[in-house]
Design an enzyme around this catalytic site. Structure first.
Site, PDB file in Angstrom:
ATOM      1  N   HIS A  22      -4.643  13.622   0.583  1.00 54.40           N
ATOM      2  CA  HIS A  22      -3.958  13.416  -0.695  1.00 54.40           C
ATOM      3  C   HIS A  22      -4.367  14.486  -1.698  1.00 54.40           C
ATOM      4  O   HIS A  22      -5.342  15.220  -1.488  1.00 54.40           O
ATOM      5  CB  HIS A  22      -4.287  12.033  -1.261  1.00 54.40           C
ATOM      6  CG  HIS A  22      -3.518  10.929  -0.624  1.00 54.40           C
ATOM      7  ND1 HIS A  22      -3.864  10.397   0.598  1.00 54.40           N
ATOM      8  CD2 HIS A  22      -2.408  10.256  -1.024  1.00 54.40           C
ATOM      9  CE1 HIS A  22      -3.010   9.438   0.921  1.00 54.40           C
ATOM     10  NE2 HIS A  22      -2.121   9.327  -0.051  1.00 54.40           N
ATOM     11  N   HIS A  23      -3.630  14.524  -2.788  1.00 51.15           N
ATOM     12  CA  HIS A  23      -3.916  15.458  -3.875  1.00 51.15           C
ATOM     13  C   HIS A  23      -5.304  15.188  -4.457  1.00 51.15           C
ATOM     14  O   HIS A  23      -5.860  14.084  -4.328  1.00 51.15           O
ATOM     15  CB  HIS A  23      -2.848  15.330  -4.959  1.00 51.15           C
ATOM     16  CG  HIS A  23      -2.691  13.927  -5.487  1.00 51.15           C
ATOM     17  ND1 HIS A  23      -3.431  13.431  -6.536  1.00 51.15           N
ATOM     18  CD2 HIS A  23      -1.886  12.917  -5.086  1.00 51.15           C
ATOM     19  CE1 HIS A  23      -3.094  12.181  -6.768  1.00 51.15           C
ATOM     20  NE2 HIS A  23      -2.154  11.838  -5.903  1.00 51.15           N
TER      21      HIS A  23
ATOM     22  N   PRO B 241       0.811  -1.219   0.000  1.00 52.95           N
ATOM     23  CA  PRO B 241       0.000   0.000   0.000  1.00 52.95           C
ATOM     24  C   PRO B 241       0.843   1.267   0.000  1.00 52.95           C
ATOM     25  O   PRO B 241       0.393   2.324  -0.443  1.00 52.95           O
ATOM     26  CB  PRO B 241      -0.816  -0.122   1.286  1.00 52.95           C
ATOM     27  CG  PRO B 241      -0.861  -1.588   1.575  1.00 52.95           C
ATOM     28  CD  PRO B 241       0.467  -2.114   1.111  1.00 52.95           C
TER      29      PRO B 241
ATOM     30  N   LYS C 284      -6.308  11.944  -6.652  1.00 49.79           N
ATOM     31  CA  LYS C 284      -6.338  10.560  -6.165  1.00 49.79           C
ATOM     32  C   LYS C 284      -7.774  10.051  -6.226  1.00 49.79           C
ATOM     33  O   LYS C 284      -8.688  10.658  -5.660  1.00 49.79           O
ATOM     34  CB  LYS C 284      -5.789  10.473  -4.738  1.00 49.79           C
ATOM     35  CG  LYS C 284      -5.692   9.030  -4.244  1.00 49.79           C
ATOM     36  CD  LYS C 284      -4.920   8.939  -2.944  1.00 49.79           C
ATOM     37  CE  LYS C 284      -4.885   7.513  -2.402  1.00 49.79           C
ATOM     38  NZ  LYS C 284      -4.224   6.575  -3.343  1.00 49.79           N
TER      39      LYS C 284
END
Length: 245
Positions: free
Chosen positions: A134-135, A105, A138
């Protein structure tokens, strides 16, 4: 040692970086690349790759891993989105073939150390929640790293906290997703890369472990380690921590 490697998802950011990194490493030869326009099995057979690294998308991760295994190559899977029941099926498939593989992961050594220390802490602080950020690009939520963190916490926790009887969500989902009795909160915003906080609560105190990705280069030592180790395995392992000394 010269390990023949094919990179699936080679046009993506992680794929490009992996090709560049392994091309300059003395232990590896990049013998093939594949994208969604390629026939993955045909590329594996043509290149005679020993190891296939997959950095594609969650919706094809299971299918790609099955193809890699059936082609007789060692899978190194960095694509997130695989759930435990799918991983178990893949492990059973590899066990029958005595074929080594790794599903990771997260390839960051720092992220793995965060999870391992969180496992120690949760024995004393069973009240815990995860925030992962996250960005905006994602696609999957929660992240594979957050899911794996929750699994490791659940394995180590001596007792699960009781669900409050007074708990009520004014808006559904306000408390995040609940995975193995651990809330996970996902944030997707421009300007972020990959970040995770594991927050423990105790009587009159909190304890927080925080991990931040500054540059995707941080994943490369883990990718190298996985490719070096996987050809010596005879089973499919889950998590980079399984091969870290």
């Amino acid at each position: 040692m010269n390990i023949r490697v094919l990179v699936s998802g080679a046009s993506g950011r992680m794929g490009q970086l992996t090709v560049k990194t392994l091309s300059s490493h003395p232990d590896f030869s990049i013998v093939g690349i594949a994208n969604k326009t390629h026939n993955l099995v045909a590329e594996i057979q043509k290149s005679q790759a020993q190891v296939v690294i997959d950095f594609t998308q969650a919706e094809v991760a299971l299918h790609n891993t099955q193809l890699i295994i059936d082609a007789g190559a060692h899978p190194v899977i960095g694509t997130s989105g695989l759930m435990q029941n799918q991983i178990t099926l893949l492990q059973e498939r590899c066990a029958k073939l005595k074929l080594g593989g790794i599903i990771a992961p997260n390839f960051s050594l720092g992220a793995i150390l965060m999870m391992k220390y969180a496992q120690k802490i949760v024995r004393y602080f069973p009240e815990v929640e995860i925030i992962e950020m996250h960005h905006a690009g994602k696609l999957d939520s929660p992240s594979g790293t957050a899911i794996r963190t929750a699994e490791m916490l659940a394995e180590a926790r001596l007792s699960a906290p009781a669900t409050p009887t007074t708990h009520r969500d004014t808006i559904a989902g306000a408390r995040g997703a609940n995975y193995q009795h651990i809330p996970i909160h996902s944030i997707r915003l421009p300007g972020l890369m990959a970040h995770e906080q594991v927050i423990f609560g105790g009587t009159g105190e909190t304890l927080r472990i925080s991990y931040d990705t500054i540059d995707r280069q941080c994943y490369m030592p883990g990718v190298i380690l996985a490719c070096q180790k996987v050809i010596h395995l005879d089973k499919l392992v889950y998590g980079l921590e399984a091969i870290m000394d």
